[in-house]
Design a protein around this motif. Structure first.
Motif, PDB file in Angstrom:
ATOM      1  N   GLY A 230      84.641  18.429  47.188  1.00  0.00           N
ATOM      2  CA  GLY A 230      85.256  18.977  45.979  1.00  0.00           C
ATOM      3  C   GLY A 230      84.855  18.248  44.714  1.00  0.00           C
ATOM      4  O   GLY A 230      84.813  18.837  43.635  1.00  0.00           O
ATOM      5  N   ASP A 231      84.533  16.955  44.835  1.00  0.00           N
ATOM      6  CA  ASP A 231      84.142  16.178  43.651  1.00  0.00           C
ATOM      7  C   ASP A 231      82.795  16.638  43.110  1.00  0.00           C
ATOM      8  O   ASP A 231      82.581  16.639  41.904  1.00  0.00           O
ATOM      9  N   ALA A 232      81.894  17.022  44.001  1.00  0.00           N
ATOM     10  CA  ALA A 232      80.540  17.402  43.584  1.00  0.00           C
ATOM     11  C   ALA A 232      80.348  18.912  43.492  1.00  0.00           C
ATOM     12  O   ALA A 232      79.341  19.373  42.947  1.00  0.00           O
ATOM     13  N   GLY A 233      81.303  19.698  44.024  1.00  0.00           N
ATOM     14  CA  GLY A 233      81.117  21.147  44.035  1.00  0.00           C
ATOM     15  C   GLY A 233      80.034  21.550  45.020  1.00  0.00           C
ATOM     16  O   GLY A 233      79.275  22.497  44.796  1.00  0.00           O
ATOM     17  N   VAL A 234      79.954  20.801  46.139  1.00  0.00           N
ATOM     18  CA  VAL A 234      78.905  21.025  47.140  1.00  0.00           C
ATOM     19  C   VAL A 234      79.543  21.450  48.461  1.00  0.00           C
ATOM     20  O   VAL A 234      80.588  20.928  48.853  1.00  0.00           O
ATOM     21  N   VAL A 235      78.896  22.400  49.138  1.00  0.00           N
ATOM     22  CA  VAL A 235      79.325  22.831  50.466  1.00  0.00           C
ATOM     23  C   VAL A 235      78.165  22.628  51.429  1.00  0.00           C
ATOM     24  O   VAL A 235      77.056  23.122  51.185  1.00  0.00           O
ATOM     25  N   ILE A 236      78.407  21.878  52.509  1.00  0.00           N
ATOM     26  CA  ILE A 236      77.371  21.639  53.528  1.00  0.00           C
ATOM     27  C   ILE A 236      77.734  22.474  54.749  1.00  0.00           C
ATOM     28  O   ILE A 236      78.828  22.335  55.316  1.00  0.00           O
ATOM     29  N   VAL A 237      76.841  23.366  55.139  1.00  0.00           N
ATOM     30  CA  VAL A 237      77.087  24.280  56.257  1.00  0.00           C
ATOM     31  C   VAL A 237      76.358  23.777  57.495  1.00  0.00           C
ATOM     32  O   VAL A 237      75.183  23.392  57.433  1.00  0.00           O
ATOM     33  N   ASN A 238      77.070  23.770  58.635  1.00  0.00           N
ATOM     34  CA  ASN A 238      76.531  23.267  59.907  1.00  0.00           C
ATOM     35  C   ASN A 238      75.920  21.871  59.750  1.00  0.00           C
ATOM     36  O   ASN A 238      74.720  21.654  60.027  1.00  0.00           O
ATOM     37  N   PRO A 239      76.707  20.901  59.291  1.00  0.00           N
ATOM     38  CA  PRO A 239      76.167  19.551  59.064  1.00  0.00           C
ATOM     39  C   PRO A 239      75.762  18.885  60.368  1.00  0.00           C
ATOM     40  O   PRO A 239      76.301  19.198  61.436  1.00  0.00           O
ATOM     41  N   SER A 240      74.820  17.945  60.273  1.00  0.00           N
ATOM     42  CA  SER A 240      74.412  17.171  61.451  1.00  0.00           C
ATOM     43  C   SER A 240      75.555  16.229  61.828  1.00  0.00           C
ATOM     44  O   SER A 240      76.463  15.970  61.031  1.00  0.00           O
ATOM     45  N   ALA A 241      75.505  15.695  63.041  1.00  0.00           N
ATOM     46  CA  ALA A 241      76.556  14.791  63.520  1.00  0.00           C
ATOM     47  C   ALA A 241      76.668  13.565  62.612  1.00  0.00           C
ATOM     48  O   ALA A 241      77.769  13.079  62.335  1.00  0.00           O
ATOM     49  N   LEU A 242      75.529  13.081  62.104  1.00  0.00           N
ATOM     50  CA  LEU A 242      75.523  11.891  61.249  1.00  0.00           C
ATOM     51  C   LEU A 242      76.221  12.181  59.909  1.00  0.00           C
ATOM     52  O   LEU A 242      77.066  11.410  59.455  1.00  0.00           O
ATOM     53  N   VAL A 243      75.868  13.340  59.303  1.00  0.00           N
ATOM     54  CA  VAL A 243      76.479  13.721  58.013  1.00  0.00           C
ATOM     55  C   VAL A 243      77.975  13.940  58.206  1.00  0.00           C
ATOM     56  O   VAL A 243      78.795  13.522  57.376  1.00  0.00           O
TER      57      VAL A 243
END
Length: 579
Positions: A230-243
């Protein structure tokens, strides 16, 4: 599945990690066909019945509001009910059925498209985004007409339900109520901006959200794992296990920090060297005062009175209606000051559709220009505000001033309102303070005429940045140019603070910059002692203040102000965070 990232507009802070629950666009595939003459009244009745059904839905939502629901949600349901009752929605589509022989769905959409086109001409971002409310109301009616007005289907239980993130083209505040009860932890929308209802509700619920994501609802699939930053306005879809693991660690750290922040509610906002700072709240409704008080606000620095004029089909609220709302806010703040901004609306706004549309509304007849052109409307509002001042400390804030004659005419109108109330024997505060919004570069460059006439100043950074940099802040093609750290913007803000301090009058910042913790120390270093922001931002800003040493900040800020290089300014401001 491959991981990808979407970028949008950050509107509320925090991190959410969960599964995507896709919400299909309610408009769906609407059928278009012509209705035979003998069936027209039956078609009219079908639409009327759908309108009644949606009225009942909204009524049920209102009655079922949980006790801890943010007050904004109830207010937005009221707005949707008002829109539904408006003849532009309740009658105009019926005329389209009768005259053009359109089926009910087609008639409704035709009318909504016409209304939407009118809203697209509006410059003010908050009012412009009210178009979404009209569309959301229409979508509820369409659901009934098309037989799809069922409650949300169950999305599972256990861990899955506890991690639900809604992804949609747009979400109405009424629909959000249902998600709240179903462990909804965040949302992502294709459309919307900083002032959309979805953004306002997100901030009031303190839920991570990202809006203006463009194609999110088509690119994200049901049950995809997603992360909202929410701070960056970013959405990561299907992130890797590390992320995923990295964001879980950040999420846990944020939760620990939030618990610590809550302990600051009753702590005075005082810098390390003992300088007290005033923290005020921005509100749009009297009911927002509860959140302001809970966050420990010293008062209301900005009451946006436009909300009282919205959703009325050109019917302006009476003096008594306005007085009751202002009085509610004043009483709720229990003696703390309430700064009421006079109507910031213009000829381009949908108060009266018969008025001309300005070629460039941002530079046209808006705010004080509009009020001085409509003296009866202005006088009515001033009388209502003055009447409310009998119940607690009230300050009057005039927006978009640039000329001495505008200041003088505004003060003359206030004097007239006082004289009328005196003659009628109505109580009010004779010493009510009057302030000016500094949001036009001309005002910041002509401060002596302001400090000579006004009791306080409030810097509206959102418009000041827009006018200084000559960009429309709601135009996505130039949004990247909107920069609060532009050297010209910083110079104007610093000049205003310095002029106010020299004259011995209060200066506040009430734009988005006031609630941005990355800029708190910079503003303190400039000499700002009064911040006004959304209640949800107040404790974070207070924490920055408690950890700030003004002498060191002032020294570093003077160096920043001498720079004209954007990158150097950004780096130096970042360094202030580490002091």
């Amino acid at each position: 599945m491959a991981s990808f990232t979407l970028h949008g507009i950050p509107v509320s802070r925090g991190i959410a990690i969960g599964r995507a629950h896709l919400l299909a666009a309610a408009a769906l595939e609407v059928k278009h066909y012509l209705v035979a003459e003998e069936h027209l009244e039956a078609e009219v009745q079908r639409l009327q019945q759908a309108l009644v059904a949606v009225h009942k839905e909204l009524q049920t939502l209102w009655l079922d509001l949980p006790k801890d629901a943010p007050t904004e949600l109830g207010a937005f349901i009221d707005v949707h009910a008002l829109i539904l009752s408006d003849p532009m929605i309740s009658e105009a589509p019926l005329d389209i059925i009768r005259t053009r022989h359109y089926n009910a769905e087609w008639a409704l959409l035709t009318q909504i498209d016409e209304l939407s086109a009118q809203f697209d001409e509006i410059e003010d971002p908050y009012l412009r985004e009210r178009k979404a409310d009209i569309q959301q109301v229409a979508e509820r009616v369409l659901k009934v007409l098309m037989g799809s007005a069922q409650p949300l289907a169950a999305v599972g239980d256990g861990e899955y339900q506890a991690q639900m993130i809604v992804v949609a083209h747009d979400i109405s505040p009424a629909d959000m109520l249902q998600f709240r009860d179903r462990s909804f932890i965040g949302f992502v929308t294709d459309v919307g901006g900083q002032n959309s209802h979805t953004a306002i509700v997100a901030r009031s619920l303190d839920i991570p959200a990202a809006v203006g994501m463009s194609q999110a609802s088509t690119l994200v699939e049901q049950d995809d794992w997603i992360i909202i930053d929410g701070d960056a306005g970013v959405v990561i879809v299907n992130p890797s296990a590390l992320v995923l693991e990295q964001y879980r660690e950040r999420q846990n750290a944020l939760q620990r920090a939030r618990k610590k922040l809550n302990k600051l509610k009753k702590t005075p906002a005082v810098t390390k060297d003992g300088t007290p700072i005033t923290l005020l709240a921005n509100i749009e409704l009297p009911d927002d005062c509860a959140a302001a008080m809970d966050a420990g606000a010293n008062g209301v620095g900005l009451f946006r009175s436009e909300f009282l004029f919205m959703g009325r089909n050109s019917r302006i609220p009476s003096e008594d209606e306005q007085f009751e709302q202002y009085k509610r806010a004043v009483v709720a703040m229990k003696g703390r000051p309430v700064t009421i901004r006079t109507l910031d609306i213009g000829a381009d706004k949908p108060l009266d559709q018969t008025e001309h549309t300005a070629l460039n509304p941002a530079l046209g007849l808006r705010a004080i220009r509009y009020c001085l052109a409509e003296p009866q409307l202005f006088l009515s509002q001033l009388r209502a505000i003055l009447r409310a001042s009998a119940f607690g400390k009230v300050r009057i804030l005039i927006p978009m001033l640039a000329h001495a004659f505008e200041i003088d005419q505004s003060l003359a109108m206030i004097a007239q309102a006082k004289a009328e109330l005196r003659e009628e024997g109505v109580k009010f505060d004779e010493t009510v303070e009057v302030g000016a919004m500094i949001e036009i570069p001309a005002a910041a460059l002509a401060l002596p005429m302001f400090v000579k006439r006004m009791d306080f100043l409030s810097i509206g950074t959102n418009d000041l940045i827009q006018y200084t940099l000559a960009i429309d802040r709601v135009d996505y093609e130039v949004a990247h140019l909107y920069n609060p750290l532009h050297p010209a913007v910083l110079q104007l803000i610093a000049m205003t603070i310095a002029a106010g301090n020299k004259a011995g009058i209060d200066v506040a910042v009430c734009g988005e910059m006031a609630g941005d913790v990355k800029l708190t120390r910079l503003l303190l270093g400039m000499g700002l002692r009064e911040f006004s922001m959304h209640p949800a931002q107040l404790l974070s800003v207070k924490q920055e203040i408690l950890n700030s040493d003004l002498a060191r900040l002032a020294s570093q800020t003077r160096k920043i102000m001498r720079s004209m290089e954007p990158d150097a300014i950004a780096d130096a401001v970042q360094q202030l965070q580490l002091m």
